[in-house]
Design a protein around this motif. Structure first.
Motif, PDB file in Angstrom:
ATOM      1  N   ILE A  25      18.050  21.938  11.530  1.00 43.89           N
ATOM      2  CA  ILE A  25      18.354  20.506  11.497  1.00 43.89           C
ATOM      3  C   ILE A  25      17.702  19.816  12.680  1.00 43.89           C
ATOM      4  N   SER A  26      17.481  18.521  12.518  1.00 37.89           N
ATOM      5  CA  SER A  26      17.120  17.662  13.641  1.00 37.89           C
ATOM      6  C   SER A  26      18.347  16.835  13.995  1.00 37.89           C
ATOM      7  N   PHE A  27      18.361  16.335  15.226  1.00 38.47           N
ATOM      8  CA  PHE A  27      19.566  15.665  15.709  1.00 38.47           C
ATOM      9  C   PHE A  27      19.196  14.515  16.617  1.00 38.47           C
ATOM     10  N   LEU A  28      19.907  13.391  16.463  1.00 44.65           N
ATOM     11  CA  LEU A  28      19.800  12.236  17.352  1.00 44.65           C
ATOM     12  C   LEU A  28      21.198  11.934  17.872  1.00 44.65           C
ATOM     13  N   GLY A  29      21.393  12.119  19.166  1.00 45.50           N
ATOM     14  CA  GLY A  29      22.689  11.853  19.771  1.00 45.50           C
ATOM     15  C   GLY A  29      22.552  10.829  20.885  1.00 45.50           C
ATOM     16  N   VAL A  30      23.442   9.838  20.884  1.00 40.52           N
ATOM     17  CA  VAL A  30      23.428   8.770  21.885  1.00 40.52           C
ATOM     18  C   VAL A  30      24.667   8.891  22.761  1.00 40.52           C
ATOM     19  N   SER A  31      24.503   8.787  24.077  1.00 39.92           N
ATOM     20  CA  SER A  31      25.611   8.833  25.018  1.00 39.92           C
ATOM     21  C   SER A  31      26.333  10.173  24.889  1.00 39.92           C
ATOM     22  N   TYR A  32      27.623  10.194  24.547  1.00 41.67           N
ATOM     23  CA  TYR A  32      28.290  11.481  24.326  1.00 41.67           C
ATOM     24  C   TYR A  32      27.559  12.327  23.291  1.00 41.67           C
ATOM     25  N   GLY A  33      26.869  11.682  22.362  1.00 41.84           N
ATOM     26  CA  GLY A  33      26.082  12.437  21.396  1.00 41.84           C
ATOM     27  C   GLY A  33      25.040  13.323  22.056  1.00 41.84           C
ATOM     28  N   SER A  34      24.561  12.930  23.246  1.00 41.54           N
ATOM     29  CA  SER A  34      23.608  13.785  23.975  1.00 41.54           C
ATOM     30  C   SER A  34      24.305  15.047  24.486  1.00 41.54           C
ATOM     31  N   HIS A  37      18.432  27.012  15.514  1.00 40.10           N
ATOM     32  CA  HIS A  37      18.708  26.214  14.315  1.00 40.10           C
ATOM     33  C   HIS A  37      18.258  24.772  14.485  1.00 40.10           C
ATOM     34  N   ILE A  38      17.539  24.508  15.579  1.00 44.24           N
ATOM     35  CA  ILE A  38      17.088  23.144  15.875  1.00 44.24           C
ATOM     36  C   ILE A  38      15.629  22.985  15.467  1.00 44.24           C
ATOM     37  N   GLU A  39      15.355  21.938  14.705  1.00 40.34           N
ATOM     38  CA  GLU A  39      13.976  21.550  14.415  1.00 40.34           C
ATOM     39  C   GLU A  39      13.490  20.611  15.519  1.00 40.34           C
ATOM     40  N   LEU A  90      26.930  16.411  23.018  1.00 38.61           N
ATOM     41  CA  LEU A  90      27.146  17.198  21.807  1.00 38.61           C
ATOM     42  C   LEU A  90      25.865  17.925  21.403  1.00 38.61           C
ATOM     43  N   GLY A  91      24.732  17.242  21.480  1.00 35.80           N
ATOM     44  CA  GLY A  91      23.459  17.891  21.154  1.00 35.80           C
ATOM     45  C   GLY A  91      23.156  19.045  22.092  1.00 35.80           C
ATOM     46  N   ALA A  92      23.432  18.855  23.390  1.00 38.97           N
ATOM     47  CA  ALA A  92      23.191  19.931  24.355  1.00 38.97           C
ATOM     48  C   ALA A  92      24.123  21.111  24.097  1.00 38.97           C
ATOM     49  N   ALA A  93      25.340  20.834  23.638  1.00 42.13           N
ATOM     50  CA  ALA A  93      26.266  21.924  23.299  1.00 42.13           C
ATOM     51  C   ALA A  93      25.789  22.666  22.054  1.00 42.13           C
ATOM     52  N   TYR A  94      25.241  21.933  21.078  1.00 38.51           N
ATOM     53  CA  TYR A  94      24.691  22.593  19.894  1.00 38.51           C
ATOM     54  C   TYR A  94      23.497  23.472  20.291  1.00 38.51           C
ATOM     55  N   ALA A  95      22.671  22.967  21.195  1.00 34.23           N
ATOM     56  CA  ALA A  95      21.521  23.751  21.657  1.00 34.23           C
ATOM     57  C   ALA A  95      21.967  25.034  22.348  1.00 34.23           C
TER      58      ALA A  95
END
Length: 494
Positions: free
Chosen positions: A207-216, A229-231, A218-223
């Protein structure tokens, strides 16, 4: 940092070191289907011919007990606008928080994305566990957080500090009673696992992911959990890799700098706002508004509500003029109408957001002691006796009923290059967080919007340099050879 030259901006944007390898979008393992249908009323319709559809995915509350209690994750999708040959896969999006509902974000954020991104990706929104329609957490009165007017959030003196700590304790007790056994499982790491469950249910290899603020964050935790699993991944307005309480402290100091900038800006435009022609005079007017509302709230609008309005306004420069106008109106007429938010703070969505915000922060990282909370408030009051402490949500973790054994893992050397984006003077997620996180994501690049003072950059500030570099990365896999420096708009016109 000196302002970059326009030639330097162009060179940094156009030079690319490599293209990320393309992953066949059809080479996905078998997975359970995620059935989509009609969306709830909270999800707006996208402009025709695009169409939004929604579904629910069951996941275990505790992933160590897959056959135990199940919760539902609400998911939305707007399919790629281009033909199948242009499709790059799915782009999960998250609007921030923690506590922000993401179901409508597939529509609202997609509308702002560059056309090339809309043509290339199915945009996927989702409500993280504990938010929106994904088993929302409830904390009841939260220690009186929704009382109107609220308790002054800046305690001055030992008696006020004791009241402040007691409020935090009652908030923690309310969340423990409301969330019950679910409380320890409302963490960012577990939401990252939910994201991977969405990936599997969609039948996607990556998957690809776009996270803003806390979303960043969350993205770092997914990484950290699923680097392979990251495109592609874009992290905008980056939360640094610190515990939440330390992040809140850094933010409170950045807000002091931003408020000083705001007060000076109001003084420069004294003919427009009439609040004083120098910073000291405007500061006196500001303090006059807050002191007046602390002494005599207007229809439930007091010092706490004013601080919330200031906190919200400092994060986006287009809100500076309305804040100054609201201050002038109060001083002239006693009216608070222009200072009030469009949506009431005690609405159902606000209650869920505030509960989830604290539940996630306290599940993610180590807690401060009550003594440290008081000591840090005294320290910041020595810098400025009237700070804005609205964002200090993690202080409640000093009394939380469930403590994590370690901080949330963030980033991974195994992840592909990630694109980080930051505004030079963002007070909500200070730019130092982006520099700190990139050290945990080797090979990543940072796009900096210089001379900008707002929170949220990509597909938000209308900056062609930022949007072009991020879109080229998402669509073509183009990783710049160096960091990208873009020129922002500077301070706003009143």
């Amino acid at each position: 940092m000196p302002a970059p030259s326009r030639t330097g901006l162009l060179c940094a944007l156009t030079a690319t070191a490599a293209l990320l390898p393309a992953v066949p979008v059809h080479a996905a393992p078998p997975a359970p289907a995620l059935r989509f249908g009609a969306c709830p009323a909270s999800v707006p319709d996208p402009p025709a011919p695009a169409h939004v559809e929604c579904g629910r995915l069951s996941v275990p509350l505790d992933r160590s007990r897959p056959d135990g209690r199940q919760i539902h994750i609400a998911v939305s999708r707007v399919r790629a606008a281009g033909p199948p040959a242009e499709r790059r896969g799915v782009l999960l999006v998250n609007p921030g928080g923690p506590g922000g509902a993401g179901l409508p974000y597939a529509v609202t954020k997609r509308a702002k994305l560059p056309e090339s991104v809309r043509r290339s990706y199915d945009v996927i929104g989702f409500d993280p566990r504990g938010t929106g329609q994904s088993t929302p957490v409830q904390c009841g009165p939260m220690g009186g957080l929704f009382d109107s007017p609220g308790q002054d959030p800046v305690p001055a003196g030992r008696a006020a500090e004791r009241v402040y700590l007691d409020t935090l304790r009652r908030t923690a007790d309310d969340c423990a009673a409301g969330a019950g056994k679910a409380l320890p499982y409302l963490s960012t790491t577990r939401t990252a696992h939910d994201m991977d469950a969405i990936r599997l249910a969609l039948g996607e290899r990556r998957i690809s992911f776009l996270g803003v603020s806390y979303g960043s964050y969350l993205g770092a935790a997914y990484a950290a959990q699923f680097p392979r699993h990251i495109e592609r991944m874009v992290l905008d307005s980056v939360v640094g890799p610190w515990g939440w309480y330390d992040f809140d402290r850094k933010q409170s100091r950045a807000l002091l700098r931003q408020r000083a900038e705001f007060l000076s800006w109001v003084a420069v435009h004294s003919g427009r706002f009439g609040l004083g022609s120098n910073g000291d005079a405007v500061r006196a007017a500001y303090q006059g508004v807050r002191d007046g509302l602390a002494r005599r709230p207007v229809e439930g609008f007091g010092a706490a509500e004013f601080d919330r309005a200031v906190y919200r306004a400092l994060g986006r420069t287009e809100r500076w003029a309305p804040l100054a106008d609201g201050m002038r109106a109060y001083l002239d007429t006693g009216s608070t109408g222009q200072l009030r938010p469009a949506e009431p703070f005690d609405g159902a969505a606000s209650r869920t957001y505030e509960a989830a915000n604290r539940a996630v922060k306290c599940a993610d990282s180590h807690a401060p002691t009550p003594g440290r909370v008081v000591a840090d408030i005294r320290r910041i009051r020595r810098l400025d006796p009237q700070p804005v402490l609205t964002g200090m949500e993690a202080s409640v973790c000093a009394f939380w009923h469930h403590r994590p054994v370690h901080n949330t893992p963030l980033g991974s050397a195994e992840a592909p290059p990630v694109m980080l984006i930051a505004s030079e003077h963002d007070p909500v997620t200070p730019i130092e967080g982006a520099h700190a996180l990139r050290r945990r994501l080797p090979g990543s690049r940072l796009i900096t919007l210089h001379h900008d003072y707002s929170h949220g950059v990509f597909a938000s500030r209308g900056n062609a340099c930022v949007d072009g570099a991020a879109a080229k990365y998402l669509v073509d896999g183009a990783v710049p050879s160096t960091d990208v420096h873009c020129l922002g708009p500077g301070l706003p016109s009143p």
